[in-house]
Design a protein around this motif. Structure first.
Motif, PDB file in Angstrom:
ATOM      1  N   MET A 146      34.139  36.048  42.510  1.00  0.00           N
ATOM      2  CA  MET A 146      33.522  37.150  41.769  1.00  0.00           C
ATOM      3  C   MET A 146      34.105  38.520  42.120  1.00  0.00           C
ATOM      4  N   ASN A 147      34.289  38.831  43.410  1.00  0.00           N
ATOM      5  CA  ASN A 147      34.836  40.144  43.787  1.00  0.00           C
ATOM      6  C   ASN A 147      36.230  40.355  43.214  1.00  0.00           C
ATOM      7  N   TRP A 148      37.070  39.349  43.334  1.00  0.00           N
ATOM      8  CA  TRP A 148      38.427  39.462  42.814  1.00  0.00           C
ATOM      9  C   TRP A 148      38.446  39.417  41.293  1.00  0.00           C
ATOM     10  N   PHE A 149      37.521  38.676  40.713  1.00  0.00           N
ATOM     11  CA  PHE A 149      37.391  38.613  39.258  1.00  0.00           C
ATOM     12  C   PHE A 149      37.136  40.011  38.691  1.00  0.00           C
ATOM     13  N   ILE A 150      36.162  40.687  39.255  1.00  0.00           N
ATOM     14  CA  ILE A 150      35.819  42.035  38.784  1.00  0.00           C
ATOM     15  C   ILE A 150      36.975  42.999  39.020  1.00  0.00           C
ATOM     16  N   THR A 151      37.593  42.906  40.187  1.00  0.00           N
ATOM     17  CA  THR A 151      38.733  43.775  40.508  1.00  0.00           C
ATOM     18  C   THR A 151      39.879  43.560  39.524  1.00  0.00           C
ATOM     19  N   THR A 152      40.173  42.307  39.220  1.00  0.00           N
ATOM     20  CA  THR A 152      41.269  41.999  38.299  1.00  0.00           C
ATOM     21  C   THR A 152      40.954  42.475  36.887  1.00  0.00           C
ATOM     22  N   LEU A 153      39.723  42.262  36.440  1.00  0.00           N
ATOM     23  CA  LEU A 153      39.354  42.739  35.095  1.00  0.00           C
ATOM     24  C   LEU A 153      39.455  44.260  35.004  1.00  0.00           C
ATOM     25  N   CYS A 154      38.962  44.946  36.036  1.00  0.00           N
ATOM     26  CA  CYS A 154      39.061  46.419  36.038  1.00  0.00           C
ATOM     27  C   CYS A 154      40.523  46.861  36.077  1.00  0.00           C
ATOM     28  N   GLY A 155      41.329  46.194  36.889  1.00  0.00           N
ATOM     29  CA  GLY A 155      42.757  46.516  36.958  1.00  0.00           C
ATOM     30  C   GLY A 155      43.453  46.308  35.626  1.00  0.00           C
ATOM     31  N   ALA A 156      43.129  45.194  34.944  1.00  0.00           N
ATOM     32  CA  ALA A 156      43.726  44.928  33.631  1.00  0.00           C
ATOM     33  C   ALA A 156      43.306  45.989  32.622  1.00  0.00           C
ATOM     34  N   ALA A 157      42.054  46.410  32.681  1.00  0.00           N
ATOM     35  CA  ALA A 157      41.579  47.458  31.762  1.00  0.00           C
ATOM     36  C   ALA A 157      42.278  48.784  32.040  1.00  0.00           C
ATOM     37  N   ILE A 158      42.431  49.120  33.308  1.00  0.00           N
ATOM     38  CA  ILE A 158      43.096  50.376  33.669  1.00  0.00           C
ATOM     39  C   ILE A 158      44.564  50.354  33.248  1.00  0.00           C
ATOM     40  N   ILE A 159      45.245  49.254  33.522  1.00  0.00           N
ATOM     41  CA  ILE A 159      46.664  49.149  33.155  1.00  0.00           C
ATOM     42  C   ILE A 159      46.829  49.211  31.635  1.00  0.00           C
ATOM     43  N   SER A 160      45.952  48.542  30.896  1.00  0.00           N
ATOM     44  CA  SER A 160      46.031  48.593  29.431  1.00  0.00           C
ATOM     45  C   SER A 160      45.825  50.007  28.906  1.00  0.00           C
ATOM     46  N   THR A 161      44.898  50.733  29.519  1.00  0.00           N
ATOM     47  CA  THR A 161      44.656  52.116  29.113  1.00  0.00           C
ATOM     48  C   THR A 161      45.870  52.987  29.420  1.00  0.00           C
ATOM     49  N   ILE A 162      46.443  52.816  30.594  1.00  0.00           N
ATOM     50  CA  ILE A 162      47.638  53.584  30.976  1.00  0.00           C
ATOM     51  C   ILE A 162      48.791  53.284  30.027  1.00  0.00           C
ATOM     52  N   LEU A 163      48.955  52.001  29.687  1.00  0.00           N
ATOM     53  CA  LEU A 163      50.019  51.640  28.744  1.00  0.00           C
ATOM     54  C   LEU A 163      49.807  52.315  27.390  1.00  0.00           C
TER      55      LEU A 163
END
Length: 156
Positions: free
Chosen positions: A58-75
């Motif tokens: 769960m901790n890594w799941f949330i971290t990865t989802l947030c990271g993917a959202a941030i990277i997509s926004t930056i892109l």
């Protein structure tokens, strides 16, 4: 009225040359408006990571989802900086069709892969879904860019 000798009526040859120049200029502008390959690689990896996140605690799941959202926004923000234009492939009909096909395939892969993984517990299913999502995103992303270029230049 004076007759200006510098201004001659446009001939068919002159019009054809001007039109060819405009098409070439549009093709050059469209080529400059496309995102580089590394952009598509990062985008594809982000989508694959999103799918793989469902296999994490769960901790890594949330971290990865947030990271993917941030990277997509930056892109999304980077695209206008990289291409120096305010348009994107989603604004042109030929490339938007390819983008919608990609979206449908990613939804099927993502939902199907996650569902099969959660019901079976087999990690390889999620790995295959993520690898297919990476490959499809990269391939269809490149096709979308090509359709985007062609929509400006008039090429098929």
């Amino acid at each position: 009225m004076e007759n200006n000798e510098a201004h001659q009526p446009t001939t068919a040859d002159t019009a054809a040359a001007n039109l060819a120049f405009l098409h070439a200029d549009g093709a050059n502008a469209a080529t400059a408006a496309t995102a580089p390959l590394w952009y598509h690689l990062v985008q594809s990896a982000t989508i694959a990571a999103f799918i793989l996140a469902f296999s994490l605690p769960m901790n890594w799941f949330i971290t990865t989802l947030c990271g993917a959202a941030i990277i997509s926004t930056i892109l999304g923000f980077l695209r206008t900086r990289l291409t120096r234009v305010q348009t994107s492939p989603w604004e042109r009909s030929p490339s938007r069709k390819i983008g919608l096909q990609l979206l449908a395939l990613l939804l099927v892969l993502g939902i199907g892969g996650v569902w099969l993984y959660t019901t079976s517990g087999q990690l390889w299913i999620l790995l295959v879904a993520a690898a297919l999502a990476f490959g499809l995103t990269l391939y269809l992303g490149q096709r979308m860019e090509k359709a985007f270029i062609n929509s400006f230049s008039g090429a098929k």
